[in-house]
Design a protein around this motif. Structure first.
Motif, PDB file in Angstrom:
ATOM      1  N   ILE A 154       5.580  -3.311  -0.786  1.00 58.32           N
ATOM      2  CA  ILE A 154       4.982  -3.546   0.531  1.00 58.32           C
ATOM      3  C   ILE A 154       4.275  -4.895   0.560  1.00 58.32           C
ATOM      4  O   ILE A 154       4.489  -5.709   1.460  1.00 58.32           O
ATOM      5  CB  ILE A 154       3.998  -2.405   0.894  1.00 58.32           C
ATOM      6  CG1 ILE A 154       4.772  -1.108   1.136  1.00 58.32           C
ATOM      7  CG2 ILE A 154       3.148  -2.777   2.101  1.00 58.32           C
ATOM      8  CD1 ILE A 154       3.904   0.122   1.331  1.00 58.32           C
TER       9      ILE A 154
ATOM     10  N   VAL B 255       8.945   0.531   6.455  1.00 53.59           N
ATOM     11  CA  VAL B 255       9.277   1.122   5.159  1.00 53.59           C
ATOM     12  C   VAL B 255      10.099   2.377   5.430  1.00 53.59           C
ATOM     13  O   VAL B 255       9.585   3.365   5.963  1.00 53.59           O
ATOM     14  CB  VAL B 255       8.004   1.471   4.350  1.00 53.59           C
ATOM     15  CG1 VAL B 255       8.384   2.136   3.030  1.00 53.59           C
ATOM     16  CG2 VAL B 255       7.176   0.225   4.086  1.00 53.59           C
TER      17      VAL B 255
ATOM     18  N   VAL C 181       2.048  -1.510   8.661  1.00 52.14           N
ATOM     19  CA  VAL C 181       3.319  -1.050   8.113  1.00 52.14           C
ATOM     20  C   VAL C 181       3.626   0.327   8.697  1.00 52.14           C
ATOM     21  O   VAL C 181       2.722   1.141   8.852  1.00 52.14           O
ATOM     22  CB  VAL C 181       3.176  -0.927   6.573  1.00 52.14           C
ATOM     23  CG1 VAL C 181       4.378  -0.252   5.963  1.00 52.14           C
ATOM     24  CG2 VAL C 181       2.936  -2.288   5.945  1.00 52.14           C
TER      25      VAL C 181
END
Ligand SMILES: Nc1nc2c(ncn2[C@@H]2O[C@H](COP(=O)(O)OP(=O)(O)OP(=O)(O)O)[C@@H](O)[C@H]2O)c(=O)[nH]1
Length: 363
Positions: A281, A143, A64
């Motif tokens: 997430i 993100v 991520v």
């Protein structure tokens, strides 16, 4: 005239041309030209010396990237989520290198990367932008971190990534372009298209494709057609976190929530609402659990394999051992993806959450 001026000129022409049936062809051509110019900018930036940037090795079940302007609180959030030692500073650009941290959550090991603040102009190579883009292209989830007082950043960042060929929360359109030696351009489609055959041909010609079979199985616009022609786009999911809510009064917060109702609102340095970020997430990564069942034994229900939705038996083989695919004989599957319990399956069989899997591997 430089590339940037060319781009500006085309952008302005698109803006001042009102869209209707009569102008749609013209606008389509302009958009194609714009996309081509932008790609040239990205290519130019990429060819300008400098190392390949970061060599953060991917680890864990997914990677991520935290993407945001400088000083929005990326390092603070990374530290809170993973305990990594990402330097927190009251200066801009404190994060000069990629800092990886690891989040263990619901049995998944998620690598989180904090990259230098992505600012406007990144796609064209400004600042550390190019390296940041390279990291983002290779990750599984973006993100966005926004400062509650500056949520317009979202638009800037999205545009920046778009210009660099990164498509967020977009399914890859089903378009197949098969080049031929002769025969001109033939177009077939399984649905009524909003873009005309003439426009498709014109855009293909602009990209020097004069002979090809084009098969379109999605409602696409000109931009998506260009994406298909370019073939170098990446499709990545994205979520948004809004930080520093501790500083915002009710009015600011309400306004932000109206604009980004799906975002998670946090205070990174006060540690507020971080579990919601972890859930966000985890859910966005769309993991499934596969329980391995050695032949003739019961399955290991304690420690499932955590993989991304959509994987097939072959992917699991690769995940477990580099020789497994080559030595694979067959698999047996129990669970939702199986037609009946213990169904025999090949490498292409797509698995589902909570499936039990037995791999039969040649000795
Ligand atoms: N009030 C408040 N301040 C915060 C919060 N999170 C981070 N900060 C502060 O914001 C400043 C920047 O935080 P960083 O975590 O370094 O930001 P960054 O996005 O990593 O910055 P770069 O490394 O420059 O890209 C620091 O002074 C933090 O203490 C928060 O939730 N509330």
């Amino acid at each position: 005239m430089g590339l940037h001026e060319d781009i500006q000129e085309v952008e302005e022409e698109i803006k001042k041309t009102s869209y209707n049936k009569a102008t749609s062809h013209h606008i389509g051509r302009l958009k194609a030209k714009l996309a081509r110019l932008r790609d040239e900018v990205v290519k130019k930036a990429a060819s300008k010396g400098g190392g390949e940037g970061y060599s953060v090795r991917k680890s864990g079940d997914a990677t991520v990237t935290l993407v945001g302007f400088p000083s929005v609180g990326k390092s603070t959030l990374l530290n809170q989520l993973t305990g990594a030692n990402s330097e927190v500073g009251a200066y801009e650009f404190t994060t000069l290198d990629v800092i990886p941290g690891v989040l263990e959550y619901n049995n998944a090991t998620i690598q989180i990367l904090d990259v230098p603040g992505l600012v406007k102009g990144a796609a064209s190579g400004r600042g550390r932008g190019r390296e940041v883009i390279a990291v983002v292209r290779n990750c599984d989830l973006v993100v966005f971190i926004l400062d509650v007082f500056q949520n317009y950043h979202h638009e800037v960042l999205t545009q920046e990534l778009y210009d660099a060929g990164i498509r967020l929360n977009q399914k890859e359109p089903d378009v197949v372009i098969k080049r031929q030696d002769r025969g001109g351009i033939t177009i077939s489609s399984t649905l009524d298209l909003e873009i005309s055959d003439d426009l498709i041909k014109a855009v293909l010609n602009d990209y020097k494709i004069h002979n090809a079979h084009v098969l379109i199985r999605d409602h696409i616009d000109v931009d998506q057609l260009i994406d298909a022609i370019m073939g170098n786009r990446v499709y990545i999911p994205a979520v948004t976190v809004v930080n520093k809510v501790d500083m915002a009064d009710e009015y600011v917060l309400k306004k932000c929530k109206a604009e980004y109702p799906e975002a998670i609102y946090i205070s990174a340095n006060k540690g507020e609402n971080l579990d919601a970020v972890k859930d966000l997430i985890y859910d966005a990564l769309d993991f499934i659990r596969i329980y391995l069942k050695p032949q003739g034994e019961s399955a290991d229900m304690e420690e499932p394999l955590i993989v991304r939705n959509g994987v097939n038996v072959g992917d699991i083989c690769d995940h477990l051992h580099r020789d497994f695919r080559r030595k694979f004989r067959y698999a047996q599957v129990w669970g939702t993806s199986a037609k009946h319990p213990g169904q025999r399956a090949g490498l292409d069989h797509v698995l589902a959450d909570k499936d039990l899997l037995t791999l039969i591997i040649a000795k």
